[in-house]
Scaffold this motif. Structure first.
Motif, PDB file in Angstrom:
ATOM      1  N   UNK A 304      45.181 155.237   7.345  1.00  0.00           N
ATOM      2  CA  UNK A 304      43.845 154.674   7.475  1.00  0.00           C
ATOM      3  C   UNK A 304      43.604 153.580   6.446  1.00  0.00           C
ATOM      4  N   UNK A 305      44.000 153.821   5.210  1.00  0.00           N
ATOM      5  CA  UNK A 305      43.779 152.824   4.166  1.00  0.00           C
ATOM      6  C   UNK A 305      44.488 151.508   4.452  1.00  0.00           C
ATOM      7  N   UNK A 306      45.746 151.586   4.881  1.00  0.00           N
ATOM      8  CA  UNK A 306      46.512 150.365   5.143  1.00  0.00           C
ATOM      9  C   UNK A 306      45.966 149.618   6.357  1.00  0.00           C
ATOM     10  N   UNK A 307      45.661 150.352   7.415  1.00  0.00           N
ATOM     11  CA  UNK A 307      45.189 149.699   8.638  1.00  0.00           C
ATOM     12  C   UNK A 307      43.780 149.130   8.475  1.00  0.00           C
ATOM     13  N   UNK A 308      42.914 149.817   7.736  1.00  0.00           N
ATOM     14  CA  UNK A 308      41.577 149.263   7.470  1.00  0.00           C
ATOM     15  C   UNK A 308      41.710 147.955   6.696  1.00  0.00           C
ATOM     16  N   UNK A 309      42.595 147.940   5.720  1.00  0.00           N
ATOM     17  CA  UNK A 309      42.817 146.718   4.948  1.00  0.00           C
ATOM     18  C   UNK A 309      43.277 145.576   5.846  1.00  0.00           C
ATOM     19  N   UNK A 310      44.200 145.868   6.761  1.00  0.00           N
ATOM     20  CA  UNK A 310      44.707 144.825   7.649  1.00  0.00           C
ATOM     21  C   UNK A 310      43.648 144.372   8.645  1.00  0.00           C
ATOM     22  N   UNK A 311      42.902 145.322   9.210  1.00  0.00           N
ATOM     23  CA  UNK A 311      41.873 144.970  10.197  1.00  0.00           C
ATOM     24  C   UNK A 311      40.797 144.081   9.571  1.00  0.00           C
ATOM     25  N   UNK A 312      40.288 144.486   8.410  1.00  0.00           N
ATOM     26  CA  UNK A 312      39.237 143.708   7.752  1.00  0.00           C
ATOM     27  C   UNK A 312      39.765 142.346   7.318  1.00  0.00           C
ATOM     28  N   UNK A 313      40.976 142.306   6.775  1.00  0.00           N
ATOM     29  CA  UNK A 313      41.541 141.037   6.321  1.00  0.00           C
ATOM     30  C   UNK A 313      41.766 140.056   7.454  1.00  0.00           C
ATOM     31  N   UNK A 314      42.319 140.546   8.573  1.00  0.00           N
ATOM     32  CA  UNK A 314      42.624 139.665   9.696  1.00  0.00           C
ATOM     33  C   UNK A 314      41.349 139.156  10.358  1.00  0.00           C
ATOM     34  N   UNK A 315      40.404 140.057  10.612  1.00  0.00           N
ATOM     35  CA  UNK A 315      39.170 139.641  11.274  1.00  0.00           C
ATOM     36  C   UNK A 315      38.349 138.704  10.382  1.00  0.00           C
ATOM     37  N   UNK A 316      38.377 138.918   9.077  1.00  0.00           N
ATOM     38  CA  UNK A 316      37.658 138.027   8.170  1.00  0.00           C
ATOM     39  C   UNK A 316      38.279 136.633   8.173  1.00  0.00           C
TER      40      UNK A 316
END
Length: 335
Positions: A304-316
């Motif tokens: 969850x931690x890694x994927x949340x980081x990737x999702x927020x980073x990419x969408x931002x």
């Protein structure tokens, strides 16, 4: 006001909707797999020679479930997860218990960012520059030779190309290390010796990403420049006596770069997928390798931690490019 209503607000709604949907999917998918972290931990305890009495099994399962935060229904866990995310807390890792997930990601993230952001920048700059020049001088022999070489390299699967580099330069000629991000026992410090050691270990992973990624950018930019060069406004500029340098910089390259900027934003989505394959092949100690181990061990919190980081980073990143795109392309209007 039109900017807020017609342009900014719809994109902000989409931005938060994508983040919510992505995090929700990532929460439920690991729980749908048969990989139970509690049972896996018990299996590991048995593999180490621990003897567990049948009567004590229920107590151990209950204790592990409570320590891992897996008590209650999935809906209860889902609500607890959002409560922790709001505070920026991803919990503790199941299989590096009781180390916090934030600490584990913080140790691995600089390796991935250092490698993949630098290779993305190099790929984007050199791929567009060489591709733009080759597209404008498309009839030159060197341009055709580069295009032929790109057509040979581009279809190669990444893992085949990466393993080929590893086999040739690590096993046969032994110019570069086989695995790792630095020499064994090296302490991270801001010194030239450590930086040189890190660059030496990251040379092959970086080369594999730059070559295959650069080929794609090169071919795309070359085709874009060829298409823009054939447009009527470019022909009129040539007939009007506009200098070649101005035509290339102001008319051709500027228009051809617009789709490439969009592609750069979308390429951020490939950073974490590229990290997974690259770091597994070369044994690089970054986010990709960490995610791979988390999936194998069923470490829900770490996943969850890694994927949340990737999702927020990419969408931002995509949102920022989308908001600044009208500044680059005057044809886009808010009304």
């Amino acid at each position: 006001m039109n900017f807020v209503k017609r342009y900014l607000l719809p994109r902000l709604i989409s931005y938060f909707l994508v983040i919510w949907l992505g995090i929700t999917v990532v929460f439920f998918i690991p729980r749908l797999t048969p990989n139970d972290p509690v049972i896996r931990m018990i299996d590991q305890m048995r593999a180490r020679g621990s003897t567990l009495e049948p009567g004590a099994m229920d107590g151990i399962i209950e204790d592990l479930t409570r320590m891992y935060g897996l008590e209650g229904s999935w809906l209860d866990q889902y609500g607890d997860m959002w409560g922790r995310l709001v505070r920026g807390d991803f919990g503790v890792s199941f299989f590096q218990f009781p180390t916090p997930v934030n600490q584990i990601i913080g140790n691995a993230l600089p390796w991935t960012l250092g490698l993949l952001l630098s290779t993305t920048a190099i790929t984007f700059i050199f791929g567009n520059v060489i591709g733009g020049i080759a597209g404008y001088y498309t009839r030159r022999r060197w341009s055709r030779s580069l295009d032929a070489l790109a057509m040979v390299i581009r279809p190669l699967p990444y893992y085949i190309f990466a393993f080929s580099l590893l086999l040739i330069f690590s096993y046969l000629v032994r110019w570069f290390p086989i695995t790792g991000g630095s020499s064994l026992g090296a302490l991270p410090e801001f010194s030239w010796d450590f930086i040189k050691d890190v660059l030496w270990h990251s040379a092959l992973p970086a080369a594999s990403l730059v070559v295959l990624g650069g080929v794609v950018v090169f071919q795309t930019m070359k085709l874009l420049v060829q298409n823009v060069n054939s447009e009527s406004f470019v022909q009129y500029a040539k007939l009007g006596g506009v200098t070649e340098d101005r035509i290339v910089s102001k008319y051709i390259i500027r228009n051809a770069m617009l789709p490439q900027i969009t592609g750069l934003a979308l390429s951020f989505g490939q950073i974490f997928s590229g990290a997974l394959i690259t770091e597994i092949v070369f044994g690089y100690p970054g986010i990709g390798m960490l995610l791979y181990r988390a999936i194998l061990n069923g470490d829900y919190n770490l996943i969850m931690g890694i994927t949340v980081l990737s999702i927020v980073g990419i969408t931002t990143a995509i949102l920022l490019v989308d908001l600044t795109y009208p500044l680059l392309d005057p044809r886009i209007r808010y009304v």
